[in-house]
Design a protein around this motif. Structure first.
Motif, mmCIF file in Angstrom:
data_model
loop_
_atom_site.group_PDB
_atom_site.id
_atom_site.type_symbol
_atom_site.label_atom_id
_atom_site.label_comp_id
_atom_site.label_asym_id
_atom_site.label_seq_id
_atom_site.Cartn_x
_atom_site.Cartn_y
_atom_site.Cartn_z
ATOM 1 N N ARG A 70 94.230 69.983 68.789
ATOM 2 C CA ARG A 70 94.489 70.688 67.526
ATOM 3 C C ARG A 70 95.147 69.774 66.484
ATOM 4 O O ARG A 70 95.278 70.141 65.327
ATOM 5 C CB ARG A 70 95.368 71.918 67.767
ATOM 6 C CG ARG A 70 94.689 73.000 68.587
ATOM 7 C CD ARG A 70 93.954 74.005 67.723
ATOM 8 N NE ARG A 70 94.833 74.774 66.897
ATOM 9 C CZ ARG A 70 94.562 75.126 65.638
ATOM 10 N NH1 ARG A 70 93.464 74.729 65.046
ATOM 11 N NH2 ARG A 70 95.413 75.865 64.957
ATOM 12 N N HIS A 94 102.386 79.694 71.741
ATOM 13 C CA HIS A 94 101.067 80.246 72.076
ATOM 14 C C HIS A 94 100.961 80.523 73.577
ATOM 15 O O HIS A 94 101.307 79.681 74.397
ATOM 16 C CB HIS A 94 99.960 79.271 71.678
ATOM 17 C CG HIS A 94 99.733 79.180 70.208
ATOM 18 N ND1 HIS A 94 100.369 78.260 69.408
ATOM 19 C CD2 HIS A 94 98.959 79.915 69.386
ATOM 20 C CE1 HIS A 94 99.978 78.422 68.165
ATOM 21 N NE2 HIS A 94 99.133 79.425 68.112
ATOM 22 N N SER A 139 88.125 82.918 61.613
ATOM 23 C CA SER A 139 89.462 83.502 61.743
ATOM 24 C C SER A 139 89.305 84.928 62.229
ATOM 25 O O SER A 139 88.535 85.702 61.642
ATOM 26 C CB SER A 139 90.171 83.532 60.388
ATOM 27 O OG SER A 139 90.561 82.236 60.006
ATOM 28 N N ARG A 169 91.333 88.578 63.395
ATOM 29 C CA ARG A 169 92.575 89.353 63.361
ATOM 30 C C ARG A 169 92.330 90.700 64.025
ATOM 31 O O ARG A 169 91.279 91.303 63.833
ATOM 32 C CB ARG A 169 93.040 89.599 61.908
ATOM 33 C CG ARG A 169 93.382 88.343 61.128
ATOM 34 C CD ARG A 169 94.619 87.627 61.655
ATOM 35 N NE ARG A 169 94.974 86.477 60.821
ATOM 36 C CZ ARG A 169 94.486 85.251 60.982
ATOM 37 N NH1 ARG A 169 93.610 84.990 61.943
ATOM 38 N NH2 ARG A 169 94.854 84.273 60.184
ATOM 39 N N GLY A 210 88.020 78.539 71.290
ATOM 40 C CA GLY A 210 89.180 78.604 70.393
ATOM 41 C C GLY A 210 90.382 79.194 71.097
ATOM 42 O O GLY A 210 90.457 79.212 72.329
ATOM 43 N N GLY A 211 91.322 79.693 70.318
ATOM 44 C CA GLY A 211 92.524 80.260 70.915
ATOM 45 C C GLY A 211 93.412 80.860 69.846
ATOM 46 O O GLY A 211 92.977 81.104 68.723
ATOM 47 N N GLY A 212 94.677 81.086 70.221
ATOM 48 C CA GLY A 212 95.628 81.654 69.265
ATOM 49 C C GLY A 212 96.487 82.697 69.924
ATOM 50 O O GLY A 212 97.000 82.481 71.024
ATOM 51 N N HIS A 213 96.610 83.835 69.278
ATOM 52 C CA HIS A 213 97.462 84.915 69.748
ATOM 53 C C HIS A 213 96.626 86.175 69.956
ATOM 54 O O HIS A 213 95.495 86.254 69.496
ATOM 55 C CB HIS A 213 98.569 85.199 68.729
ATOM 56 C CG HIS A 213 99.358 83.990 68.350
ATOM 57 N ND1 HIS A 213 100.393 83.510 69.113
ATOM 58 C CD2 HIS A 213 99.242 83.155 67.304
ATOM 59 C CE1 HIS A 213 100.899 82.433 68.543
ATOM 60 N NE2 HIS A 213 100.210 82.187 67.444
ATOM 61 N N ALA A 218 95.884 87.389 66.410
ATOM 62 C CA ALA A 218 95.428 86.414 65.396
ATOM 63 C C ALA A 218 94.922 85.180 66.117
ATOM 64 O O ALA A 218 95.677 84.532 66.832
ATOM 65 C CB ALA A 218 96.566 86.031 64.461
ATOM 66 N N SER A 219 93.664 84.879 65.931
ATOM 67 C CA SER A 219 93.125 83.713 66.633
ATOM 68 C C SER A 219 92.083 83.039 65.760
ATOM 69 O O SER A 219 91.741 83.525 64.675
ATOM 70 C CB SER A 219 92.521 84.123 67.977
ATOM 71 O OG SER A 219 91.337 84.857 67.771
ATOM 72 N N GLY A 220 91.591 81.917 66.248
ATOM 73 C CA GLY A 220 90.580 81.187 65.497
ATOM 74 C C GLY A 220 89.795 80.271 66.394
ATOM 75 O O GLY A 220 90.172 80.013 67.537
ATOM 76 N N LEU A 221 88.687 79.798 65.861
ATOM 77 C CA LEU A 221 87.839 78.879 66.621
ATOM 78 C C LEU A 221 86.955 78.125 65.658
ATOM 79 O O LEU A 221 86.747 78.539 64.516
ATOM 80 C CB LEU A 221 86.969 79.644 67.626
ATOM 81 C CG LEU A 221 85.983 80.644 67.012
ATOM 82 C CD1 LEU A 221 84.548 80.168 67.210
ATOM 83 C CD2 LEU A 221 86.162 82.018 67.644
HETATM 84 P P1 5GP Z 1 93.759 81.075 61.309
HETATM 85 O O1 5GP Z 1 92.783 82.188 61.330
HETATM 86 O O2 5GP Z 1 94.938 81.392 60.463
HETATM 87 O O3 5GP Z 1 93.141 79.752 61.018
HETATM 88 O O4 5GP Z 1 94.293 80.943 62.789
HETATM 89 C C1 5GP Z 1 94.987 81.995 63.414
HETATM 90 C C2 5GP Z 1 95.601 81.477 64.695
HETATM 91 O O5 5GP Z 1 94.566 81.127 65.596
HETATM 92 C C3 5GP Z 1 96.395 80.197 64.486
HETATM 93 O O6 5GP Z 1 97.735 80.484 64.326
HETATM 94 C C4 5GP Z 1 96.168 79.457 65.756
HETATM 95 O O7 5GP Z 1 97.096 79.929 66.683
HETATM 96 C C5 5GP Z 1 94.836 79.911 66.248
HETATM 97 N N1 5GP Z 1 93.696 79.019 65.988
HETATM 98 C C6 5GP Z 1 92.977 78.885 64.849
HETATM 99 N N2 5GP Z 1 91.979 78.031 64.993
HETATM 100 C C7 5GP Z 1 92.018 77.596 66.268
HETATM 101 C C8 5GP Z 1 91.228 76.682 67.047
HETATM 102 O O8 5GP Z 1 90.262 76.088 66.576
HETATM 103 N N3 5GP Z 1 91.620 76.492 68.339
HETATM 104 C C9 5GP Z 1 92.692 77.132 68.893
HETATM 105 N N4 5GP Z 1 93.009 76.881 70.166
HETATM 106 N N5 5GP Z 1 93.444 77.989 68.195
HETATM 107 C C10 5GP Z 1 93.133 78.232 66.910
#
Ligand code: 5GP
Ligand code: MN
Length: 326
Positions: free
Chosen positions: A99, A118, A277, A279, A295-298, A301-304
């Motif tokens: 990351r 995380h 993104s 949610r 991907g990953g996150g919470h 709220a997550s992303g990939l």
């Molecule tokens: P956002 O949508 O704001 O980019 O990401 C939300 C949450 O998802 C971030 O706080 C982060 O924890 C997680 N996240 C976003 N993109 C990625 C990714 O490509 N890989 C992983 N492991 N987590 C991600």
């Protein structure tokens, strides 16, 4: 064979390591947010106050709305040539070293401290201070600062309150516990400038961002019996409104706020990538859904980053969400 992760380090062990080392490089994640940056800047300020040498590495530039953070002008992609071999690399707010992007040198595990909240953290450091009950990586740092009994200056307090306000969505998300509010009050007493943080992060939008938001909301789709709301931002839209990636930040939360919606997705198909993104309102685990696609996150709220076309991403993300109970 399933290998078990190294255990989470104790506060005492992390503090001892911070005291032992004299040079630090803080690493924040790509597309940095207020948590990854604020956490590293806060601990960096404290260590500099103890006479230590501190650098801040980040692949991407500091987003416009975070340039008010104390010391943010010290954050750079370039690393000094004379870093000692025993510099401690402190990764803040990321599940894995990937990351951090592609510009880091090869690092030895013994020189890595991993501070994060995380759930899916890979425990990639020699010490892994991973506290998944904390609302932000910044509040993990606050635990360390308290254990070190180091003074919390107004600058440090501002960085830490920024981490909290970022990761609680301005005290709106479910991770906003009574403790979080108490800590935030303490940080405010210590001189954190809540007014400035609110203004810089939650207001102060560029006109381009507002027009892009309008477009993304106007073209959003509501599917899966009204439980799934999604939209797309692509290169052409960014060009149309003279906007950039930073202007897409809050779109997904508006999609999530639609009545009856359990999950919202924003597909960001620009700059050569398809990033997504996600949610959730708490019914569907979007960390697990993102995890199915690398991907990953919470939970909420997550992303990939999707490997493939936008059209394929739209199908694959829906499938992953359905598999998680959408
Ligand atoms: P956002 O949508 O704001 O980019 O990401 C939300 C949450 O998802 C971030 O706080 C982060 O924890 C997680 N996240 C976003 N993109 C990625 C990714 O490509 N890989 C992983 N492991 N987590 C991600
Ligand atoms: Mn965070």
């Amino acid at each position: 064979m399933i290998q078990s992760k190294p255990a989470t380090a104790s506060t005492e062990d992390v503090v001892a390591e911070l005291r032992r080392r004299s040079t630090f490089v803080f690493v924040s994640h790509v597309k940095p947010d207020g948590d990854t940056l604020g956490a590293g800047l806060a601990l960096g300020l404290a260590l500099r106050g103890m006479g230590k040498r501190v650098h801040h590495f980040q692949q991407d530039p500091v987003p416009r709305n975070l340039r008010f953070l104390p010391d943010s002008e010290r954050v750079a992609r370039e690393l000094p040539a004379d870093l000692p071999a025993d510099a401690l690399w402190v990764f803040c707010d990321m599940s894995s070293t990937s990351r951090a992007g592609e510009f880091l040198p090869e690092l030895e595990r013994r020189n890595i401290l991993d501070i994060d909240h995380h759930l899916g953290n890979e425990h990639f450091g020699a010490l892994n201070y991973v506290l998944s009950d904390e609302c932000s990586t910044g509040t993990c740092v606050l635990r360390l600062l308290r254990a070190m009994k180091t003074p919390i200056t107004p600058e440090i307090a501002t960085c830490l309150l920024t981490t909290i306000m970022t990761d609680t969505g301005g005290f709106m998300h479910s991770n906003t516990t009574a403790d979080v509010l108490r800590i935030s009050a303490e940080l405010t007493d210590l001189g954190a400038n809540k007014e400035e943080i609110t203004e810089r992060i939650f207001a102060n939008k560029r006109f381009a961002a507002i027009r892009l938001l309008g477009h993304a909301l106007g073209t959003a789709r509501l599917e899966n019996d009204g439980k799934y709301c999604w939209s797309v931002v692509d290169d052409a839209m960014l060009a149309q409104f003279d906007a950039d990636g930073e202007d897409t930040e809050e779109i997904v939360q508006h999609l999530r706020a639609v009545e009856g919606v359990d999950v919202a997705a924003l597909f960001k198909a620009y700059d050569g990538d398809v990033r997504v993104s996600l949610r959730s309102n708490g019914r569907v685990n979007v960390q697990a859904a993102a995890g199915r696609l690398g991907g990953g996150g919470h939970f909420r709220a997550s992303g990939l980053t999707f490997v493939g076309s936008l059209d394929d991403a739209i199908v694959a993300v829906r499938d992953a969400l359905v598999a998680e109970g959408l």
